[in-house]
Design a protein around this motif. Sequence first.
Motif, short mmCIF file in Angstrom:
data_model
loop_
_atom_site.label_atom_id
_atom_site.label_comp_id
_atom_site.label_asym_id
_atom_site.label_seq_id
_atom_site.Cartn_x
_atom_site.Cartn_y
_atom_site.Cartn_z
N SER A 59 0.84 -1.21 0.00
CA SER A 59 0.00 0.00 0.00
C SER A 59 0.86 1.25 0.00
O SER A 59 1.91 1.29 0.64
CB SER A 59 -0.90 0.03 1.23
OG SER A 59 -1.82 -1.02 1.20
N LYS A 61 0.44 5.57 0.59
CA LYS A 61 -0.45 6.42 1.38
C LYS A 61 -1.20 7.49 0.59
O LYS A 61 -2.12 8.11 1.11
CB LYS A 61 0.31 7.06 2.53
CG LYS A 61 1.39 8.03 2.10
CD LYS A 61 2.13 8.55 3.30
CE LYS A 61 3.21 9.53 2.87
NZ LYS A 61 3.93 10.03 4.02
N ASN A 62 -0.78 7.74 -0.68
CA ASN A 62 -1.51 8.72 -1.49
C ASN A 62 -1.20 8.50 -2.97
O ASN A 62 -0.42 7.63 -3.33
CB ASN A 62 -1.22 10.16 -1.04
CG ASN A 62 0.24 10.52 -1.17
OD1 ASN A 62 0.89 10.23 -2.17
ND2 ASN A 62 0.76 11.19 -0.15
N THR A 63 -1.81 9.33 -3.81
CA THR A 63 -1.70 9.15 -5.25
C THR A 63 -0.35 9.59 -5.82
O THR A 63 -0.09 9.38 -7.00
CB THR A 63 -2.82 9.91 -5.98
OG1 THR A 63 -2.72 11.30 -5.65
CG2 THR A 63 -4.19 9.37 -5.60
N SER A 66 4.93 5.97 -5.92
CA SER A 66 5.28 5.03 -6.98
C SER A 66 6.37 4.10 -6.47
O SER A 66 7.23 4.49 -5.68
CB SER A 66 5.72 5.76 -8.25
OG SER A 66 6.94 6.43 -8.04
N TYR A 87 7.56 9.27 -3.13
CA TYR A 87 6.41 10.16 -3.25
C TYR A 87 6.88 11.46 -3.89
O TYR A 87 7.78 12.13 -3.37
CB TYR A 87 5.80 10.44 -1.88
CG TYR A 87 5.15 9.22 -1.28
CD1 TYR A 87 3.85 8.87 -1.60
CD2 TYR A 87 5.86 8.39 -0.40
CE1 TYR A 87 3.26 7.73 -1.06
CE2 TYR A 87 5.28 7.26 0.14
CZ TYR A 87 3.98 6.94 -0.19
OH TYR A 87 3.40 5.82 0.34
N CYS A 92 -1.34 15.89 -3.40
CA CYS A 92 -1.61 14.50 -3.76
C CYS A 92 -3.02 14.13 -3.32
O CYS A 92 -3.49 14.57 -2.28
CB CYS A 92 -0.63 13.56 -3.06
SG CYS A 92 1.10 13.99 -3.38
N ALA A 95 -5.68 8.93 -0.82
CA ALA A 95 -6.27 7.61 -1.03
C ALA A 95 -5.19 6.58 -0.79
O ALA A 95 -4.02 6.82 -1.07
CB ALA A 95 -6.82 7.49 -2.45
N ILE A 97 -3.44 3.60 -2.06
CA ILE A 97 -3.26 2.98 -3.37
C ILE A 97 -2.54 1.65 -3.17
O ILE A 97 -1.49 1.59 -2.53
CB ILE A 97 -2.42 3.88 -4.31
CG1 ILE A 97 -3.03 5.28 -4.41
CG2 ILE A 97 -2.26 3.23 -5.68
CD1 ILE A 97 -4.41 5.33 -5.00
N GLU A 98 -3.10 0.59 -3.73
CA GLU A 98 -2.49 -0.73 -3.62
C GLU A 98 -1.85 -1.09 -4.97
O GLU A 98 -2.41 -0.80 -6.02
CB GLU A 98 -3.55 -1.76 -3.23
CG GLU A 98 -2.98 -3.00 -2.61
CD GLU A 98 -4.05 -3.89 -2.01
OE1 GLU A 98 -4.22 -3.84 -0.78
OE2 GLU A 98 -4.70 -4.62 -2.77
N ASP A 99 -0.67 -1.70 -4.91
CA ASP A 99 0.04 -2.09 -6.13
C ASP A 99 0.70 -3.44 -5.87
O ASP A 99 0.94 -3.81 -4.72
CB ASP A 99 1.08 -1.04 -6.49
CG ASP A 99 1.60 -1.17 -7.92
OD1 ASP A 99 1.10 -2.03 -8.67
OD2 ASP A 99 2.51 -0.40 -8.29
#
Length: 133
Positions: A59, A61-63, A66, A87, A92, A95, A97-99
Amino acid sequence: MRAYINLLFAILFTLLNASCNDDDVEVDCITGEVAVINEVEAPETAKVGEVVSIDVTFSMKNTCGSFAKFKESSTEEGKIIEVLVDYFGCTCGQAIIEDTKTYEFTPESTGVYEFNFRSSTTELITINIQVTE
């Protein structure tokens, strides 16, 4: 007349140079952190010399986050693997974000390989892979 044109270019150059000041760069808005690993999917068995792929879901913590890289270290707990996230940006979207990225290794000998993926500052997700000929 030529002196006026040179003066005009000198003023224009000075103004453009001042507008490209390093103070405008958002240096404080670039950070790197260890991500929270949510899930690890790996095969139970593998063969010597073949690439083993382990899917790691984490996860951010925000958009602005990467994936940067996997970080490996050795401790008394064994091999520890962490996900590093960069980051970029000051504004930002808020949300989680899960990757998922793939961690790969190639076993060089038979035996049980243990991998510890850091899921928080105090918890590990341990994966054991039996490697045969």
